[in-house]
Design a protein around this motif. Structure first.
Motif, PDB file in Angstrom:
ATOM      1  N   GLY A 230     -23.001  -4.905   3.050  1.00 32.22           N
ATOM      2  CA  GLY A 230     -24.220  -4.801   3.436  1.00 32.22           C
ATOM      3  C   GLY A 230     -24.391  -4.014   4.732  1.00 32.22           C
ATOM      4  O   GLY A 230     -25.501  -3.853   5.334  1.00 32.22           O
ATOM      5  N   ALA A 231     -23.160  -3.602   5.400  1.00 31.55           N
ATOM      6  CA  ALA A 231     -23.251  -2.916   6.634  1.00 31.55           C
ATOM      7  C   ALA A 231     -24.050  -1.843   6.416  1.00 31.55           C
ATOM      8  O   ALA A 231     -24.044  -0.991   5.538  1.00 31.55           O
ATOM      9  N   VAL A 232     -24.606  -1.472   7.607  1.00 32.01           N
ATOM     10  CA  VAL A 232     -25.476  -0.203   7.759  1.00 32.01           C
ATOM     11  C   VAL A 232     -24.452   0.689   8.847  1.00 32.01           C
ATOM     12  O   VAL A 232     -24.156   0.459   9.865  1.00 32.01           O
ATOM     13  N   ILE A 233     -24.375   2.008   8.280  1.00 29.56           N
ATOM     14  CA  ILE A 233     -23.435   3.041   9.220  1.00 29.56           C
ATOM     15  C   ILE A 233     -24.524   4.080   9.666  1.00 29.56           C
ATOM     16  O   ILE A 233     -25.309   4.643   8.874  1.00 29.56           O
ATOM     17  N   VAL A 234     -24.325   4.690  11.044  1.00 29.66           N
ATOM     18  CA  VAL A 234     -25.002   5.522  11.265  1.00 29.66           C
ATOM     19  C   VAL A 234     -24.310   6.720  12.362  1.00 29.66           C
ATOM     20  O   VAL A 234     -23.243   6.315  12.780  1.00 29.66           O
ATOM     21  N   ASN A 235     -24.476   7.996  11.826  1.00 31.23           N
ATOM     22  CA  ASN A 235     -23.869   8.915  12.526  1.00 31.23           C
ATOM     23  C   ASN A 235     -24.616   9.949  13.180  1.00 31.23           C
ATOM     24  O   ASN A 235     -25.195  10.781  12.243  1.00 31.23           O
ATOM     25  N   THR A 236     -24.491  10.348  14.516  1.00 35.09           N
ATOM     26  CA  THR A 236     -25.261  11.310  15.177  1.00 35.09           C
ATOM     27  C   THR A 236     -24.371  12.231  15.994  1.00 35.09           C
ATOM     28  O   THR A 236     -24.632  13.059  16.798  1.00 35.09           O
ATOM     29  N   ALA A 237     -23.036  12.114  15.445  1.00 35.91           N
ATOM     30  CA  ALA A 237     -21.823  12.822  16.331  1.00 35.91           C
ATOM     31  C   ALA A 237     -21.572  14.032  15.319  1.00 35.91           C
ATOM     32  O   ALA A 237     -21.841  15.107  15.696  1.00 35.91           O
TER      33      ALA A 237
END
Length: 319
Positions: free
Chosen positions: A231-238
């Motif tokens: 259920g983890a949430v992953i964010v990528n702004t790189a």
């Protein structure tokens, strides 16, 4: 005294263009299209300096064909994965970037993506906007709470630290993995993980803020995505290539990854059409630094580097 000739490859902020045109003989195409390899090679014989964005690629092949007239590439970006730095150095061309001025803007967007992914923002907006909202239940659009959750950050440079400061406003427990441990004052109580797998296991939310290098391409592959809590949430702004996109889609479809917030993709522009069918993937078109204040600051920093170079000084952000 003759002004140096400068090619600005894309449309920068009005303030940046005005200052550049005051101090340099500027070549700039309002059509605002990416410079091709052929463009770069051709323009290198006409200009003393280039301000490119990450949309222009200075590969070893391109650099090998650059004219000796070109002396400096002043990037309008922090990331320089579009530049073969070794080839440029060997050619005697100075290279600079714009660190330290886009951290807050990019961290703001990372925060927006994290919240939007956690709380079904795309699906909720569609339901209301389309007129399909005709039902409510306590089980309707139940999301993942951010407040008090464990946040893992990969890469504690300027953006990562700014994001951590903002996340503390939500009482998040900050964990991080970095090439080296921060000083205690910069760490500000965050938990350091020398081992990446240890960080992943402690990350209800994971945000990527590291550069794209040969060591970090496909950093988040199927094996590492599986190490995150269910259920983890992953964010990528790189950079988009930090994540194996096929592995992320599989993890989303299996339910192991609960949601994702992405501002960058392997293919840009365009993104990955396979993401579009998943409403728990929130997407933005690589606009992390897109605020007026930050774009002015990035442009001015690129020009500051040029000004120093043409005064015969070492540019402050020379790589």
């Amino acid at each position: 005294m003759t002004k140096p000739t400068l090619w600005i490859t894309r449309t920068l902020s009005d303030a940046t263009l005005q200052r550049a045109q005051r101090d340099y003989s500027v070549i700039w195409d309002p059509a605002d299209r990416p410079g091709t390899a052929e463009d770069i090679i051709e323009m290198s014989a006409k200009v003393d300096a280039i301000i490119p964005c990450h949309s222009e690629y200075f590969s070893a092949h391109v650099v090998g064909q650059l004219d000796p007239r070109l002396k400096i590439v002043a990037n309008h970006s922090v990331g320089v994965d579009h530049c073969d730095l070794d080839a440029l150095r060997a050619k005697g061309i100075a290279v600079t970037n714009t660190p330290g001025v886009l951290s807050d803007a990019t961290a703001e967007l990372a925060m927006m993506l994290m919240l939007a992914a956690a709380r079904h923002a795309v699906e909720g907006d569609r339901i209301v906007r389309s007129g399909a909202w005709d039902f409510w239940s306590p089980a309707f659009l139940v999301g993942k709470q951010v407040t008090g959750a464990r946040l893992g950050i990969i890469g504690m440079g300027g953006v990562g630290r700014s994001f951590a400061r903002k996340a503390r406003g939500f009482d998040m427990q900050i964990h991080y993995h970095n090439r080296s441990r921060l000083d205690a004052d910069e760490e500000a109580g965050a938990t350091y993980h020398a081992d990446l797998d240890s960080l992943l296991a402690a990350s209800d939310f994971l945000s990527l803020h590291c550069p794209a290098t040969p060591q970090t391409v496909n950093l988040m592959n199927a094996e590492r995505l599986a190490r995150l809590p269910k259920g983890a949430v992953i964010v990528n702004t790189a950079r988009g290539n930090l994540i194996n996109e096929s592995a992320l889609i599989a993890a989303i479809e299996s339910g192991h990854i609960g949601a994702a917030g992405l501002d960058c993709f392997v293919a840009e522009p365009g993104g990955n059409p396979a993401f579009a069918v998943h409403e728990n993937i929130v997407m933005m078109p690589h606009v992390g630094s897109a605020t007026v204040k930050t774009r002015d600051a990035m442009g001015f920093k690129a020009l500051d580097n040029l000004d120093a170079f043409f005064r015969g000084e070492t540019p402050p952000d020379r790589l």
